[in-house]
Scaffold this motif. Sequence first.
Motif, PDB file in Angstrom:
ATOM      1  N   UNK A  83       0.801  -1.220   0.000  1.00 31.28           N
ATOM      2  CA  UNK A  83       0.000   0.000   0.000  1.00 31.28           C
ATOM      3  C   UNK A  83       0.830   1.264   0.000  1.00 31.28           C
ATOM      4  N   UNK A  84       1.835   1.306  -0.863  1.00 32.31           N
ATOM      5  CA  UNK A  84       2.796   2.410  -0.847  1.00 32.31           C
ATOM      6  C   UNK A  84       2.238   3.737  -1.355  1.00 32.31           C
ATOM      7  N   UNK A  85       1.088   3.707  -2.046  1.00 34.27           N
ATOM      8  CA  UNK A  85       0.613   4.899  -2.744  1.00 34.27           C
ATOM      9  C   UNK A  85      -0.303   5.798  -1.949  1.00 34.27           C
ATOM     10  N   UNK A  86       0.135   6.263  -0.787  1.00 35.61           N
ATOM     11  CA  UNK A  86      -0.609   7.279  -0.033  1.00 35.61           C
ATOM     12  C   UNK A  86       0.134   8.605  -0.166  1.00 35.61           C
ATOM     13  N   UNK A  87      -0.568   9.657  -0.580  1.00 34.18           N
ATOM     14  CA  UNK A  87       0.079  10.944  -0.803  1.00 34.18           C
ATOM     15  C   UNK A  87      -1.011  11.990  -0.989  1.00 34.18           C
ATOM     16  N   UNK A  88      -0.600  13.235  -1.176  1.00 38.72           N
ATOM     17  CA  UNK A  88      -1.549  14.315  -1.436  1.00 38.72           C
ATOM     18  C   UNK A  88      -0.943  15.267  -2.456  1.00 38.72           C
ATOM     19  N   UNK A  89      -1.825  16.012  -3.119  1.00 40.15           N
ATOM     20  CA  UNK A  89      -1.408  16.968  -4.144  1.00 40.15           C
ATOM     21  C   UNK A  89      -2.063  18.313  -3.839  1.00 40.15           C
ATOM     22  N   UNK A  90      -1.275  19.387  -3.683  1.00 41.70           N
ATOM     23  CA  UNK A  90      -1.859  20.713  -3.475  1.00 41.70           C
ATOM     24  C   UNK A  90      -2.256  21.346  -4.810  1.00 41.70           C
ATOM     25  N   UNK A  91      -3.400  22.020  -4.824  1.00 36.14           N
ATOM     26  CA  UNK A  91      -3.886  22.705  -6.026  1.00 36.14           C
ATOM     27  C   UNK A  91      -4.083  24.176  -5.668  1.00 36.14           C
ATOM     28  N   UNK A  92      -3.444  25.055  -6.425  1.00 27.09           N
ATOM     29  CA  UNK A  92      -3.418  26.481  -6.120  1.00 27.09           C
ATOM     30  C   UNK A  92      -4.341  27.251  -7.066  1.00 27.09           C
ATOM     31  N   UNK A  93      -4.947  28.319  -6.554  1.00 24.23           N
ATOM     32  CA  UNK A  93      -5.701  29.206  -7.429  1.00 24.23           C
ATOM     33  C   UNK A  93      -4.770  29.824  -8.478  1.00 24.23           C
ATOM     34  N   UNK A  94      -3.608  30.280  -8.011  1.00 27.47           N
ATOM     35  CA  UNK A  94      -2.599  30.884  -8.884  1.00 27.47           C
ATOM     36  C   UNK A  94      -1.245  30.285  -8.534  1.00 27.47           C
ATOM     37  N   UNK A  95      -0.381  30.183  -9.504  1.00 25.46           N
ATOM     38  CA  UNK A  95       0.885  29.484  -9.317  1.00 25.46           C
ATOM     39  C   UNK A  95       1.758  30.108  -8.234  1.00 25.46           C
ATOM     40  N   UNK A  96       1.602  31.412  -7.976  1.00 29.01           N
ATOM     41  CA  UNK A  96       2.456  32.072  -6.996  1.00 29.01           C
ATOM     42  C   UNK A  96       1.781  32.265  -5.638  1.00 29.01           C
ATOM     43  N   UNK A  97       0.619  31.621  -5.429  1.00 35.65           N
ATOM     44  CA  UNK A  97      -0.044  31.718  -4.130  1.00 35.65           C
ATOM     45  C   UNK A  97       0.790  31.034  -3.048  1.00 35.65           C
ATOM     46  N   UNK A  98       0.677  31.531  -1.827  1.00 35.74           N
ATOM     47  CA  UNK A  98       1.425  30.938  -0.724  1.00 35.74           C
ATOM     48  C   UNK A  98       0.790  29.637  -0.247  1.00 35.74           C
ATOM     49  N   UNK A  99      -0.535  29.507  -0.392  1.00 35.86           N
ATOM     50  CA  UNK A  99      -1.229  28.325   0.103  1.00 35.86           C
ATOM     51  C   UNK A  99      -2.198  27.813  -0.955  1.00 35.86           C
ATOM     52  N   UNK A 100      -2.425  26.505  -0.991  1.00 40.33           N
ATOM     53  CA  UNK A 100      -3.372  25.953  -1.965  1.00 40.33           C
ATOM     54  C   UNK A 100      -4.809  26.214  -1.556  1.00 40.33           C
ATOM     55  N   UNK A 101      -5.696  26.200  -2.542  1.00 43.64           N
ATOM     56  CA  UNK A 101      -7.129  26.316  -2.296  1.00 43.64           C
ATOM     57  C   UNK A 101      -7.789  24.955  -2.144  1.00 43.64           C
ATOM     58  N   UNK A 102      -7.097  23.915  -2.613  1.00 40.45           N
ATOM     59  CA  UNK A 102      -7.665  22.567  -2.652  1.00 40.45           C
ATOM     60  C   UNK A 102      -6.535  21.574  -2.453  1.00 40.45           C
ATOM     61  N   UNK A 103      -6.802  20.534  -1.648  1.00 38.39           N
ATOM     62  CA  UNK A 103      -5.836  19.448  -1.485  1.00 38.39           C
ATOM     63  C   UNK A 103      -6.515  18.148  -1.901  1.00 38.39           C
ATOM     64  N   UNK A 104      -5.851  17.414  -2.784  1.00 35.79           N
ATOM     65  CA  UNK A 104      -6.326  16.113  -3.237  1.00 35.79           C
ATOM     66  C   UNK A 104      -5.571  15.039  -2.452  1.00 35.79           C
ATOM     67  N   UNK A 105      -6.327  14.191  -1.752  1.00 32.52           N
ATOM     68  CA  UNK A 105      -5.743  13.122  -0.932  1.00 32.52           C
ATOM     69  C   UNK A 105      -5.921  11.789  -1.644  1.00 32.52           C
ATOM     70  N   UNK A 106      -4.894  10.941  -1.565  1.00 37.73           N
ATOM     71  CA  UNK A 106      -4.927   9.635  -2.216  1.00 37.73           C
ATOM     72  C   UNK A 106      -4.527   8.561  -1.210  1.00 37.73           C
TER      73      UNK A 106
END
Length: 372
Positions: free
Chosen positions: A167-190
């Motif tokens: 079960x090695x495939x646990x991770x998350x991906x941050x999604x930003x409104x704009x590429x230079x934002x300090x924090x993401x607006x959405x996080x995708x969890x896997x």
Amino acid sequence: MMFSFQTLLVLTYLSGTSFALPAVQIPLLNDALDPYASPRPRVTFSTDGSFKLLVFSDLHFGERDRGDEKDAQSVQLMTRILAEEQPDYVVINGDLLTGDDTFASNVTAVLDQIFAPLNAARVPFSSTHGNHDNHLNITHAQEIEYEQAAAPLSYTRASPGVGGQGGEGCYWVPVYKNADDEAPALVLWFFDSRGGISSSGEALADWVDESVAEWIARETEQMNDAWGPSEQRAALAFTHIPPHFALDLQANLNSTLEPGLNEDHMGPHGSTQSTPGNDAFISSLAHNVKNLHALVSGHDHGLEWCKRETTTGVVLCFNKHSGYGGYGQDWWGFGARIFQFAPDEVTRGVETWIRLEDGSVRAKVHLNSQYE
């Protein structure tokens, strides 16, 4: 002569016949809050502030029975839907392969067919892996390794020490409104729900490992420290095999409020993660990840509905069976699930629906705080 998967990767790389490793690989360690190094860019929303995510599931490439024909149909489906929907991100939610029928001599070629439409569309994507992705000649870890090498815009990775055997495939991906934002607006969890058998022939546990619950708490604490409270961002989560509470949800399904195909009748064995005690990651997810709009599962090809589990508040949505491989009935149709975030409404809700290969739409619902 039969080569191991790792040896085959080296041989194909050296021969130059199948793929070339990227100049900089995605780091496997999940120890940074900006985990994707160049040349992978940050994942961002569209310029109009919206974000469309498309989910393919249960592709089941590489079957013995008419596999070439089925795989060609699946590639055609992926190519058509990607061209017509123009998603900002794609998720493949498990069972990329029918690993029972896949061998070290052909597995890279089979995976290349899956990645080709995504590479051609130049769309960023992630994979979870399912029970059919663990078998004698293939493992989740090996698929992740090859995907990172063969797909320049793959954001799939691993978290060493998390997920248990297979079960090695646990991770998350941050999604930003704009590429230079300090924090993401959405996080995708896997979350890797494991299953299948190991390379030595052992049956693997078919649920998200207990270690993942603590990992979620640890990761969200770091996110909150760096980005502010998780109430400020939204989340979607993905795991191939649905959690055990799906059984109770189906038993109380209202086809008007929770529309969509309901042709797989889940039993206590083989259609959900094994027992209620193995849903520990759900409690951690519900407690730590705010504005979680849905946990998305596949595995059961005849299910399409979404429904909220009242104890945890987690909404479970099923994918759409996308591949012509695997079991099912032709009249169920083939397609994808779509999530569409409207501008400035990311934390409040998301629309989702099933999009069939012919372009028709069904089971459209708005997942927000009022959704039952």
